[in-house]
Design a protein around this motif. Sequence first.
Motif, PDB file in Angstrom:
ATOM      1  N   LYS A  96       0.837  -1.202   0.000  1.00  0.00           N
ATOM      2  CA  LYS A  96       0.000   0.000   0.000  1.00  0.00           C
ATOM      3  C   LYS A  96       0.874   1.256   0.000  1.00  0.00           C
ATOM      4  O   LYS A  96       1.877   1.327   0.713  1.00  0.00           O
ATOM      5  CB  LYS A  96      -0.901   0.006   1.239  1.00  0.00           C
ATOM      6  CG  LYS A  96      -1.851   1.192   1.340  1.00  0.00           C
ATOM      7  CD  LYS A  96      -2.621   1.175   2.660  1.00  0.00           C
ATOM      8  CE  LYS A  96      -3.518  -0.051   2.751  1.00  0.00           C
ATOM      9  NZ  LYS A  96      -4.341  -0.040   4.001  1.00  0.00           N
ATOM     10  N   VAL A  97       0.475   2.247  -0.807  1.00  0.00           N
ATOM     11  CA  VAL A  97       1.142   3.541  -0.827  1.00  0.00           C
ATOM     12  C   VAL A  97       0.090   4.643  -0.717  1.00  0.00           C
ATOM     13  O   VAL A  97      -1.098   4.411  -0.969  1.00  0.00           O
ATOM     14  CB  VAL A  97       1.978   3.751  -2.109  1.00  0.00           C
ATOM     15  CG1 VAL A  97       3.186   2.847  -2.127  1.00  0.00           C
ATOM     16  CG2 VAL A  97       1.130   3.523  -3.359  1.00  0.00           C
ATOM     17  N   THR A  98       0.536   5.840  -0.357  1.00  0.00           N
ATOM     18  CA  THR A  98      -0.363   6.972  -0.188  1.00  0.00           C
ATOM     19  C   THR A  98      -0.149   7.994  -1.298  1.00  0.00           C
ATOM     20  O   THR A  98       0.992   8.381  -1.592  1.00  0.00           O
ATOM     21  CB  THR A  98      -0.137   7.649   1.173  1.00  0.00           C
ATOM     22  OG1 THR A  98      -0.406   6.705   2.210  1.00  0.00           O
ATOM     23  CG2 THR A  98      -1.056   8.859   1.347  1.00  0.00           C
ATOM     24  N   VAL A  99      -1.237   8.419  -1.891  1.00  0.00           N
ATOM     25  CA  VAL A  99      -1.217   9.484  -2.902  1.00  0.00           C
ATOM     26  C   VAL A  99      -1.871  10.717  -2.282  1.00  0.00           C
ATOM     27  O   VAL A  99      -2.988  10.636  -1.764  1.00  0.00           O
ATOM     28  CB  VAL A  99      -1.968   9.062  -4.176  1.00  0.00           C
ATOM     29  CG1 VAL A  99      -1.990  10.202  -5.182  1.00  0.00           C
ATOM     30  CG2 VAL A  99      -1.318   7.817  -4.785  1.00  0.00           C
ATOM     31  N   GLN A 100      -1.177  11.839  -2.349  1.00  0.00           N
ATOM     32  CA  GLN A 100      -1.710  13.076  -1.797  1.00  0.00           C
ATOM     33  C   GLN A 100      -2.414  13.867  -2.896  1.00  0.00           C
ATOM     34  O   GLN A 100      -1.790  14.227  -3.892  1.00  0.00           O
ATOM     35  CB  GLN A 100      -0.575  13.927  -1.195  1.00  0.00           C
ATOM     36  CG  GLN A 100      -1.039  15.179  -0.483  1.00  0.00           C
ATOM     37  CD  GLN A 100      -1.814  14.860   0.793  1.00  0.00           C
ATOM     38  OE1 GLN A 100      -1.474  13.939   1.526  1.00  0.00           O
ATOM     39  NE2 GLN A 100      -2.846  15.621   1.070  1.00  0.00           N
ATOM     40  N   VAL A 101      -3.700  14.103  -2.714  1.00  0.00           N
ATOM     41  CA  VAL A 101      -4.472  14.886  -3.686  1.00  0.00           C
ATOM     42  C   VAL A 101      -4.566  16.312  -3.172  1.00  0.00           C
ATOM     43  O   VAL A 101      -4.988  16.553  -2.026  1.00  0.00           O
ATOM     44  CB  VAL A 101      -5.888  14.291  -3.881  1.00  0.00           C
ATOM     45  CG1 VAL A 101      -6.677  15.126  -4.893  1.00  0.00           C
ATOM     46  CG2 VAL A 101      -5.790  12.834  -4.343  1.00  0.00           C
TER      47      VAL A 101
END
Length: 216
Positions: free
Chosen positions: A203-208
């Motif tokens: 799992k990775v995090t994408v910042q919108v």
Amino acid sequence: MRERIRNTVTMSHNLSFRCLVCSVGLFAGCAEPSSEKQVAEQQAPETNAAAPDHQRAPGHTSEHPDSEQAKHTERSEGEQVSVILSVPEQPVQPGMQFPLTVKFKIAPLWEIRTIDAQPEKLATQLELKLPDGFQAQGDWQVPPTGRSMSFDSHPVYSGEAVFQRTIEVGKEVPAGPRSVTCQIHYQACDEQRCLSPVQKDLKVTVQVKPAQSAGN
């Protein structure tokens, strides 16, 4: 005769004394410049030594352009196979696209099956779990294949195998962090045997970031 001998001895003594004084003077004169030279060498800055990192010119770096430090990553470390899931570190705006990468690092003399191998349970599988408003575009871009060391020489991945897919962020996605998960399934084999299949969720995090208004 005695007077001549006395004069000769006196002249010899005078000459020896003068030579001794001259020798002392020459020694003192040579030693002093040598000492000054040593002091100057000790005080002179080292011009051939590499400058400390904080003194190097801006932009100078030894990092590889594709450094994983510039990405959000999660990895699964294994003895035969390591897997890294990564996305760009920079925030994305609604309506934009970004690349998602899955990189396999396979130990020498080991291999994994291709993404289209048959039967399907033996194939390498990548299944994305995307947040609401995120959409995968097209199919996976797959790495080149090689030939297995086993008797039937079926297609395999070995060494470093990189998969990539384009993800689009919907125009209505609100600002904030979003988690992207990739379920990864593979089986590692060498020339004589295959290990049990492995399944991992990375799992990775994408910042919108907030969408820009039409006036900006």
